[in-house]
Write a protein that holds these residues in place. Structure first.
Motif, PDB file in Angstrom:
ATOM      1  N   SER A  25      44.137  47.603  49.891  1.00 20.22           N
ATOM      2  CA  SER A  25      43.358  46.206  50.364  1.00 20.22           C
ATOM      3  C   SER A  25      42.261  45.863  49.054  1.00 20.22           C
ATOM      4  N   VAL A  26      41.868  46.903  48.383  1.00 23.35           N
ATOM      5  CA  VAL A  26      40.885  46.585  47.195  1.00 23.35           C
ATOM      6  C   VAL A  26      41.945  46.074  46.066  1.00 23.35           C
ATOM      7  N   ALA A  27      43.122  46.883  45.722  1.00 22.24           N
ATOM      8  CA  ALA A  27      43.897  46.419  44.877  1.00 22.24           C
ATOM      9  C   ALA A  27      44.350  44.836  45.135  1.00 22.24           C
TER      10      ALA A  27
ATOM     11  N   PHE B 196      41.686  42.449  44.309  1.00 20.19           N
ATOM     12  CA  PHE B 196      41.627  42.068  42.730  1.00 20.19           C
ATOM     13  C   PHE B 196      42.897  41.663  42.065  1.00 20.19           C
ATOM     14  N   GLY B 197      44.112  41.623  43.053  1.00 14.73           N
ATOM     15  CA  GLY B 197      45.218  41.175  42.584  1.00 14.73           C
ATOM     16  C   GLY B 197      45.840  42.170  41.400  1.00 14.73           C
ATOM     17  N   ILE B 198      45.994  43.317  41.741  1.00 15.83           N
ATOM     18  CA  ILE B 198      46.512  44.345  40.758  1.00 15.83           C
ATOM     19  C   ILE B 198      47.411  45.162  41.471  1.00 15.83           C
TER      20      ILE B 198
ATOM     21  N   ASP C 239      42.072  40.310  33.502  1.00 13.32           N
ATOM     22  CA  ASP C 239      43.270  40.761  34.668  1.00 13.32           C
ATOM     23  C   ASP C 239      42.818  40.888  35.736  1.00 13.32           C
ATOM     24  N   LEU C 240      41.497  41.298  36.181  1.00 13.78           N
ATOM     25  CA  LEU C 240      40.771  41.431  37.396  1.00 13.78           C
ATOM     26  C   LEU C 240      40.534  40.388  38.269  1.00 13.78           C
ATOM     27  N   GLU C 241      40.436  39.290  37.561  1.00 17.21           N
ATOM     28  CA  GLU C 241      39.778  37.998  38.311  1.00 17.21           C
ATOM     29  C   GLU C 241      40.703  37.546  39.147  1.00 17.21           C
ATOM     30  N   PRO C 242      40.195  37.435  40.623  1.00 21.96           N
ATOM     31  CA  PRO C 242      41.124  36.728  41.683  1.00 21.96           C
ATOM     32  C   PRO C 242      40.726  35.349  41.732  1.00 21.96           C
ATOM     33  N   PHE C 243      39.497  34.974  41.386  1.00 18.91           N
ATOM     34  CA  PHE C 243      39.066  33.596  41.883  1.00 18.91           C
ATOM     35  C   PHE C 243      39.055  32.622  40.758  1.00 18.91           C
TER      36      PHE C 243
END
Lengths: 104, 456
Positions: free
Chosen positions: A47-49, A52-54, B363-367
């Protein structure tokens, strides 16, 4: 009633863990809140992946740490800290996406 | 076994000056040792690779001066590790010089100083590699090969408590150590006093950042730790801070990949079963750490190498249509660079840091907002050839200015050039080694030089 994580935690931080990782600490206000977040929020490596979209395999560690009422996970960096292209040398401004996580 | 009291005035000594008031208060609590770490990998690879310090020289003198004067007044040993940010030989010598200058200036009675060096010539690593010794990558890095070593300008090995123990046993009043595990600085005198490795390294882990283990958040204040049998008793020396079970436990997981283990050369501290309880209003008791010895001793190596010269340019965007199509504008700019210099690679690297969208998290930016109100693009160029770096930074920023975006209304310039100048940055370096190497003895990569400082 659901709350946002930012209202249940006294500390939400990120920081380099060595040169190749950024580690995240969520320290909840008290034991009861810690148990609520640990048991009901569905927080885990997957869920944390997603948050963060990774890819999930960049989460190198995920654990609940009871003595500190803390949830902790670690993300492997794409480039080591301070290499060319760095945007956050200490890795200390990467935690914001956790603030609005809804906790049932 | 003797109880030992350790006073720690600061974490990463001289990164900013320590706070003298809580330190002097701690000095009145009867400490047996004054100990601080002075280095970190957090400052990036350049200080190690270029062999520079990032802490201001005046602050180094401030912190070392007050620690030296008080530890000599109390006649207790002082230990500082990872000297001058990186722990290179330059760093150790720089700290020794400061100690000598302060001693002369304050006319301190003679004392014995041990300087422990931890720099490892790349040539030594090359020899080991050719002998078949494995230089094992940490955190998913591949093992080191000749290429890693060729690209390394400077490397240090990270000592455990052993070289420091030996220096103390030899009668050192002041120990200036090169790169060391933070916790090893504290473990050394505890091990010498007969405490076990579990509690000794654990005490160091809790104390290494000084007041970070207390609450509320205040940096650079002193912490007193008393080690009794298998327990560490931690007390904040600033009157407005407390070491609470939550703050100490919370700090035990700080900046570590795994909350339960602290690795040092020769093993790790297992903190899975640690218990944190309130001893009194001011003090927290921490106990339950176990040391797990490794079957073979592996020493951590840190290495850095220069990539090239760095140039920067700053560009702003306010047009909402340009903001929405910033990727297209960047592609245009990249295209012009490729036409002139070929694609980025060995000859140059370029990064467009887009603040307002994902400049901080990348690369870690979701927003990332689709259309930010305004954008700041910091263009970072690295090239071995500084004139080329300069030209690329100028060409990249001016081609955001000239970006061809269909339907663009503001045809006088697609981006605001803050000053239309190229800024000279520090050279770019890269972490080339974050590895461990098997050794026969934990101390074999380190050497100690002893001297007497001060006149009779």
């Amino acid at each position: 009633m659901s709350d946002e994580l930012r209202n249940l935690a006294k500390t939400i931080r990120s920081k380099n863990a060595g040169v190749d990782h950024i580690t995240f600490d969520i320290i909840l206000n008290d034991r009861k809140t810690f148990e609520r977040v640990r048991d009901r929020a569905g927080l885990d490596a997957a869920s944390v992946a997603k948050l963060f979209g990774i890819d999930k395999d960049r989460i190198s560690h995920f654990a609940a740490f009871e003595p500190a009422n803390a949830i902790k996970f670690t993300i492997r960096r794409l480039r080591p800290s301070g290499d060319p292209g760095e945007s956050d040398m200490f890795g200390c401004q990467q935690y914001a996406p956790l603030f609005a996580v809804k906790i049932p | 076994m003797k109880n030992v009291k350790i006073l720690c005035p600061t974490g990463h000594l001289s990164f900013t000056p320590l706070e003298p008031e809580s330190f002097l208060r701690g000095c009145e609590q009867g400490p047996d040792f004054v100990i601080a770490d002075a280095g970190s990998c957090d400052i990036g690879p350049r200080p190690l690779g270029a062999d520079q310090h990032v802490s201001h020289a005046a602050w180094q003198r401030h912190d070392l001066g007050i620690m030296l004067c008080q530890s000599r007044r109390l006649n207790i040993p002082m230990i500082v590790g990872s000297a001058s940010d990186t722990g290179t030989n330059r760093g150790v010598n720089q700290f020794v010089d400061i100690i000598r200058e302060v001693a002369e200036e304050r006319e301190l009675a003679p004392f014995k100083l041990a300087a422990i060096y931890s720099e490892v010539p790349v040539e030594v690593l090359r020899e080991r590699l050719s002998e078949g010794v494995r230089i094992e990558g940490l955190g998913g890095r591949p093992d080191a090969d000749e290429d890693n070593l060729d690209s390394t300008d400077r490397a240090v090995a990270v000592m455990n408590a052993e070289p420091i123990r030996a220096a103390l046993a030899d009668g050192a009043d002041v120990v200036i150590a090169g790169r060391a595990s933070d916790c090893a600085l504290f473990a050394a005198p505890l091990l010498n006093a007969g405490h076990g490795p579990g509690v000794s390294y654990f005490a160091g882990k809790l104390m290494e950042c000084a007041s970070f283990c207390a609450e509320p958040y205040m940096a650079k204040e002193s912490i007193l730790g008393e080690i009794e049998n298998d327990s560490v008793y931690l007390t904040a020396m600033h009157p407005n801070q407390r070491c609470t079970p939550e703050s100490v436990a919370g700090h035990s997981i700080y900046e570590r990949e795994n909350p339960f283990r602290e690795h040092i050369a020769g093993g790790y501290v297992d903190m899975s079963n640690c218990v944190y309880t309130r001893a009194d209003k001011q003090t927290t008791k921490a106990t339950g750490a176990v040391f797990v010895e490794a079957p073979v001793c592996k020493v951590k190596l840190e290495g850095a190498g220069k990539v090239g010269e760095r140039r920067l340019a700053i560009v702003g965007v306010r047009d909402p249509e340009t903001s929405a199509r910033i990727d297209q504008a960047v592609d245009w700019s990249r295209g012009k660079l490729s036409t002139r210099f070929g694609p980025p690679g060995d000859s140059y690297e370029i990064y467009f840091h887009t603040f307002g969208r994902n400049g901080v998290m990348r690369d870690l930016e979701p927003f990332a907002p689709r259309v930010p109100h305004e954008l700041c693009v910091v263009i970072e160029v690295i090239s071995k050839d500084e004139r080329m770096a300069e030209e690329i930074a100028a060409l990249a920023s001016r081609n955001l200015f000239y970006a061809r975006l269909p339907g663009l209304k503001g045809t006088a310039g697609a981006a605001a050039l803050m000053s239309d100048e190229v800024l000279v940055g520090e050279a770019g370096y890269r972490w080339t080694l974050n590895h461990v190497m098997e050794v026969r003895h934990a101390t074999e990569l380190f050497s100690t030089s002893s001297m007497t400082i001060g006149k009779n």
